[in-house]
Design a protein around this motif. Structure first.
Motif, mmCIF file in Angstrom:
data_model
loop_
_atom_site.group_PDB
_atom_site.id
_atom_site.type_symbol
_atom_site.label_atom_id
_atom_site.label_comp_id
_atom_site.label_asym_id
_atom_site.label_seq_id
_atom_site.Cartn_x
_atom_site.Cartn_y
_atom_site.Cartn_z
ATOM 1 N N LEU A 1 1.179 -1.257 0.056
ATOM 2 C CA LEU A 1 0.153 -0.060 0.077
ATOM 3 C C LEU A 1 1.073 1.596 0.148
ATOM 4 O O LEU A 1 0.881 2.198 -0.273
ATOM 5 C CB LEU A 1 -1.205 -0.314 1.389
ATOM 6 N N GLY A 2 1.879 1.418 0.488
ATOM 7 C CA GLY A 2 3.101 2.259 0.518
ATOM 8 C C GLY A 2 3.306 2.507 -0.352
ATOM 9 O O GLY A 2 3.600 3.755 -1.259
ATOM 10 N N GLN A 3 3.133 1.784 -1.422
ATOM 11 C CA GLN A 3 4.360 1.752 -3.055
ATOM 12 C C GLN A 3 3.263 2.090 -3.467
ATOM 13 O O GLN A 3 3.618 3.075 -5.058
ATOM 14 C CB GLN A 3 5.156 0.006 -3.386
ATOM 15 N N SER A 4 2.445 1.495 -3.101
ATOM 16 C CA SER A 4 0.726 2.880 -4.552
ATOM 17 C C SER A 4 0.972 3.665 -4.290
ATOM 18 O O SER A 4 0.315 4.493 -5.020
ATOM 19 C CB SER A 4 -0.359 1.504 -4.225
ATOM 20 N N ILE A 5 0.812 3.951 -2.728
ATOM 21 C CA ILE A 5 0.618 5.665 -2.359
ATOM 22 C C ILE A 5 1.710 6.399 -3.406
ATOM 23 O O ILE A 5 1.665 7.693 -3.863
ATOM 24 C CB ILE A 5 0.429 5.737 -1.112
ATOM 25 N N ALA A 6 3.164 5.585 -3.283
ATOM 26 C CA ALA A 6 3.784 6.671 -4.456
ATOM 27 C C ALA A 6 3.573 6.547 -5.222
ATOM 28 O O ALA A 6 4.393 7.912 -6.174
ATOM 29 C CB ALA A 6 5.986 5.908 -3.907
ATOM 30 N N ASP A 7 3.575 5.224 -6.148
ATOM 31 C CA ASP A 7 3.199 5.467 -7.416
ATOM 32 C C ASP A 7 2.328 6.265 -7.604
ATOM 33 O O ASP A 7 2.202 7.061 -8.906
ATOM 34 C CB ASP A 7 3.041 3.808 -7.906
ATOM 35 N N ALA A 8 0.688 5.980 -7.165
ATOM 36 C CA ALA A 8 -0.166 6.848 -7.175
ATOM 37 C C ALA A 8 0.589 8.753 -7.070
ATOM 38 O O ALA A 8 -0.636 9.255 -7.828
ATOM 39 C CB ALA A 8 -1.439 6.287 -6.036
ATOM 40 N N THR A 9 0.819 8.839 -6.267
ATOM 41 C CA THR A 9 1.623 10.274 -5.731
ATOM 42 C C THR A 9 2.704 11.272 -6.785
ATOM 43 O O THR A 9 2.704 12.093 -6.909
ATOM 44 C CB THR A 9 1.745 10.661 -4.602
ATOM 45 N N GLY A 10 3.525 10.124 -7.759
ATOM 46 C CA GLY A 10 4.899 11.296 -8.116
ATOM 47 C C GLY A 10 5.011 11.099 -7.043
ATOM 48 O O GLY A 10 6.449 11.804 -8.194
ATOM 49 N N ARG A 11 5.875 10.197 -6.331
ATOM 50 C CA ARG A 11 6.507 10.550 -5.267
ATOM 51 C C ARG A 11 7.680 9.413 -5.477
ATOM 52 O O ARG A 11 7.099 8.311 -5.245
ATOM 53 C CB ARG A 11 6.284 11.097 -3.659
ATOM 54 N N PRO A 12 9.435 9.322 -5.194
ATOM 55 C CA PRO A 12 9.640 7.708 -4.672
ATOM 56 C C PRO A 12 9.491 7.675 -3.526
ATOM 57 O O PRO A 12 8.834 8.462 -2.741
ATOM 58 C CB PRO A 12 11.289 8.856 -4.923
ATOM 59 N N LEU A 13 9.512 6.068 -3.431
ATOM 60 C CA LEU A 13 9.508 5.432 -2.438
ATOM 61 C C LEU A 13 10.589 5.360 -1.539
ATOM 62 O O LEU A 13 11.376 4.571 -1.926
ATOM 63 C CB LEU A 13 8.505 4.317 -2.079
ATOM 64 N N VAL A 14 11.028 5.329 -0.067
ATOM 65 C CA VAL A 14 11.901 4.972 1.001
ATOM 66 C C VAL A 14 11.578 3.938 1.368
ATOM 67 O O VAL A 14 11.142 4.465 2.270
ATOM 68 C CB VAL A 14 12.844 6.311 1.047
ATOM 69 N N ARG A 15 11.962 2.625 1.699
ATOM 70 C CA ARG A 15 11.798 1.827 2.945
ATOM 71 C C ARG A 15 13.010 2.464 3.730
ATOM 72 O O ARG A 15 14.256 1.794 3.712
ATOM 73 C CB ARG A 15 11.308 0.372 2.009
ATOM 74 N N ILE A 16 12.215 1.973 5.394
ATOM 75 C CA ILE A 16 12.792 1.428 6.297
ATOM 76 C C ILE A 16 12.696 1.195 7.614
ATOM 77 O O ILE A 16 11.547 1.336 7.575
ATOM 78 C CB ILE A 16 13.271 3.612 7.328
#
Length: 809
Positions: free
Chosen positions: A375-390
């Motif tokens: 879901l976090g990856q989908s939020i990033a893809d939908a908003t056009g922002r890069p995703l970084v996981r910690i």
């Protein structure tokens, strides 16, 4: 007619007037000035050398066509010494000042100015005092002349009357127009001499300051030149030693810092460290420490932003398509979870309308395998922002998040700054995974460090221990994931916007397998999409007999087994034909082995004293069996199953309720004093606690002592009081989904939990009978069979109609 002091007669009124944009003419002095205004040119074309004209200064030099109100009241009568034509069509005029003039009127503008005026009378005052002041001014001018220029020294030697001498000194000082007009306007000779003496001292002071500033500039230029020469010599030596690339790397680092858009404080720190770096030899250890620090500063996204598609656009026209794109992306990646998607869309809508965003912290809480990370990856893809996981699981050192101070060997920034460097923008989506798995040690509490990182009021000036500079995290979209929120401290939970994900229904799991899991695993195993077909009945059996989970992680593993079996057949195919696999219910044991789960509710509840409860666990909802037994004894109560204090107290309260309502339930109290009771909750290796099992324990004891079996199709949850009141509990959605997965058709819930049923998917509610109760009498009526059973001599239970539970007579 009046006679002028320098010779000549005061012209008749009106007389020609020449306004000056800047500067003033003093009596007894001569100046040469360019003339270019059309009216002034017309005046000079009409007069000759020796003519007497009026000279007056403008109040505002920008006025092209001055009127009377634009001219000063006091000017000078002047004699035209020379008029010369210049190449650009203008004139060069030389004039000599004669006497001060009072301007009374301006009578003509065209073709040039004509004015009326008279000689301004001067006041001599005390002649002796004037001579003393003039002598003092002459001595002072002679003394300071070399500091202010040779012109003043020549004027100091001139012999003139005191008033004229003051004018000569004032003209030689080269002051501003304002100060020159101040001297010209002073008609009293004594005060004029005093004023000029004061202006002379001021000019000397300014000259000294200028000389000092010039000396400092020359000294700095000399130092810079010397440093430049030394640097060039160092570069030459480095080239001979093979280290010639160091200077190029420093220049590149300086350029990167210039392009980083650093805030003022960070820029000052970077410049200071750069100067230190240039003065340290590359072979020294400190050189590499400083250089690493500057490279971190240069690599961070101080001003770079990702153009988010789902927000930061305030136009109404763009709001629909953008949010529709976010919704479409979430639907494409995830099946079900409608409440979660709605919460995310609401958040993105606020983000869009608010313009400049503040830090936002979403916490996706739920059992494993329900899609929190994806879901976090989908939020990033939908908003056009890069995703970084910690990943925070097992982190027990505060420095992991805040970084180490540069006093330590090998110090580096924390994971948050690492994430910002990796994202390369200041508004990424940062996924803080497993936030509930943080540890604590003597090195500090990482959870306490998160209080600043996840606080919108503080994280705009977040300071990493390594950087020691404020870094703005206010535009970051933080998404946290957790299985169990009970392990988080209250201050940290207060900073989170919690979105609970309870799990999927069977229908949703089948749809997820069809649209996501099967295509994904076939692609990973390089198998043609049409080579594997699975019937819906087979998928249903896999869900019921091979998996028991809230998410779809184990389902994915079972589908992987099928894909591996098909891959083996494809790899063994020698005729070039690709084999195909059709999986039905009968084929499952061949590929997946024997079933691992089965419904034991009916078997467990064949005898009185066993009740099925519903429990919440960090990995989702589950069913819980509570077993009771009676034996000869002295009225003691034994409790086993590694229960917590709350469940032990529920067991004691249940026994108290049964004794206090013995007559209503049909229990012999006297017999209880001759028997011991034992309450056991299976899976004794798993710690269990919580108030939700209260109703189940009450029901199990009532069933045992009354001889009435608990219905095998019924499960229950709720907290109970000594008076038999049923209180609400949490986790209703997870518990109801667990009952549905276990094949239970009737669920008993507290009356006050009715509102929580709205969170349960409609297809699940339609397949269950939900009984809402607020008193134990209602629970007993709904959960127990009407016909009691009596114990035989051997201790087995026999129905009162003469049949045992197995059907034998």
């Amino acid at each position: 007619m009046s006679q002028l002091r320098g010779g000549g007669v005061v012209p008749r009124s009106p007389f020609p007037l020449l306004p000056l944009r800047t500067g003033a003419l003093f009596p007894g002095t001569s100046i040469t000035l360019p003339v270019g205004r059309s009216r002034s040119v017309a005046l000079l074309a009409d007069i000759k050398a020796g003519a007497i004209i009026g000279i007056v200064a403008q109040r505002d030099p920008r006025v092209e066509d001055p009127g009377r109100e634009d001219l000063h009241d006091l000017g000078v009568f002047a004699r035209v010494v020379d008029v010369a034509r210049v190449a650009n069509g203008g004139y060069r005029l030389t004039i000599e000042g004669l006497d001060r003039m009072v301007l009374t009127a301006l009578v003509q503008h065209d073709p040039y100015w004509l004015a009326e005026g008279s000689i301004a009378p001067e006041y001599a005052g005390d002649a002796e005092e004037a001579r003393v002041l003039a002598a003092s001014l002459r001595e002072r001018a002679r003394e300071l002349g070399p500091q202010l220029g040779s012109n003043l020294a020549d004027v100091a030697a001139a012999k003139a009357e005191p008033g004229v001498y003051a004018d000569l000194i004032a003209a030689a000082l080269g002051m501003s127009t304002e100060k020159e007009l101040q001297v010209l306007s002073e008609l009293r000779i004594g005060p004029r001499l005093a004023l000029v003496a004061e202006l002379l001292n001021e000019a000397v002071h300014l000259a000294e300051l200028k000389r000092k500033a010039d000396a400092d500039v020359r000294k700095e230029l000399g130092k810079n030149q010397r440093d430049a020469i030394l640097r060039e010599q160092i570069r030459a030596l480095q080239r001979q030693l093979g280290d010639g690339d160091e200077e190029d790397e420093l220049s590149n680092l300086r350029r990167r810092l210039d392009e980083a858009g650093l805030p003022e404080e960070a820029r000052a720190t970077a410049d200071r460290e750069l100067r230190r770096l240039e003065s340290i030899a590359p072979q020294q250890a400190e050189h590499h420490v400083i250089r690493t620090y500057l490279e971190w500063i240069a690599d961070l996204p101080w001003t770079q932003r990702a153009p988010a598609r789902g927000g930061e656009q305030r136009t109404q026209a763009a709001s629909g398509p953008d949010l529709d794109a976010v919704a479409a992306k979430l639907d494409e990646d995830h099946r079900g979870l409608e409440d979660v998607k709605r919460r995310i869309l609401e958040h993105m809508a606020v983000l869009k309308l608010a313009g400049k965003t503040r830090a936002t912290i979403l916490c996706l809480a739920g059992p494993p395998g329900v899609g929190k990370t994806s879901l976090g990856q989908s939020i990033a893809d939908a908003t056009g922002r890069p995703l970084v996981r910690i990943s925070l699981g097992g982190v027990h050192d505060e420095s992991e998040l805040r970084g180490h101070r540069r006093t330590y060997v090998g110090a580096l920034p924390g994971r948050v700054i690492h994430a910002m460097k990796k994202a390369k923008v200041k508004n990424p989506v940062v996924l803080l995974d497993e936030i509930d798995k943080l540890g604590t040690s003597y090195r500090g509490s990482p959870e306490a460090a998160l209080l600043e990182i996840l606080d919108p009021e503080q994280n705009k000036t977040f300071q990493d221990h390594y950087l020691e500079l404020p870094f703005d995290l206010s535009e970051v979209l933080f998404v946290c994931t957790a299985n169990d929120l009970s392990t988080l401290s209250a201050p940290l939970r207060d900073r989170l916007e919690i979105i609970e994900i309870s799990g999927y229904t069977a229908d949703e799991k089948v749809a997820i397998a069809r649209s996501h899991l099967i295509p994904k695993h076939l692609k990973e195993h390089a198998i043609d999409p049409g080579a594997l077909t699975i019937t819906d009945a087979a998928l249903g059996v896999i869900l019921r007999d091979y998996t028991r989970e809230a998410g779809v992680r184990q389902l994915g593993r079972e589908l992987t087994k099928l894909c591996r079996a098909l891959a083996l057949e494809v790899a063994r195919a020698s005729d070039g034909k690709l084999p195909r696999m059709h999986v039905d219910v009968d084929d499952l044991p061949k590929y997946l082995g024997k079933a691992r789960f089965f419904s034991e509710v009916a078997e467990r509840t064949q005898v009185p004293g066993v009740a099925t409860g519903l429990a919440w666990t960090p990995v989702g909802g589950d069913i819980l069996f509570i077993e009771t037994s009676r034996m000869p004894g002295k009225g003691r109560l034994e409790i086993t199953g590694q229960l917590g204090d709350v469940m032990k107290e529920s067991a004691k309260a249940a026994l108290t309720y049964v004794r206090s309502h013995a007559e209503q339930i049909g229990v012999d109290v006297a017999q209880l004093e001759q028997e011991d009771l034992h309450i056991h909750v299976p899976a004794g290796g798993v710690p269990k606690d919580g108030p939700s099992a209260g109703v189940t324990m009450f029901t199990a004891l009532t069933s045992l002592l009354s001889g009435r079996k608990v219905r095998s199709d019924t499960a229950m949850t709720g907290e109970c009081t000594l008076r038999g009141r049923v209180l609400p509990v949490g986790g209703i959605k997870s518990k109801v989904l667990a009952a549905h997965r276990a094949g239970i058709s009737r669920v008993i819930l507290p009356q006050k939990n009715a509102r929580d049923l709205e969170d349960v998917p409609k297809e699940v509610r339609d397949q269950l009978t939900v009984i809402l109760v607020d008193d134990m009498s209602q629970v007993i009526a709904a959960a127990l069979d009407a016909t009691p059973m009596t114990p035989t001599v051997g201790g087995s239970m026999i129905d009162r109609d003469g049949l045992d539970p197995t059907g034998a007579t």
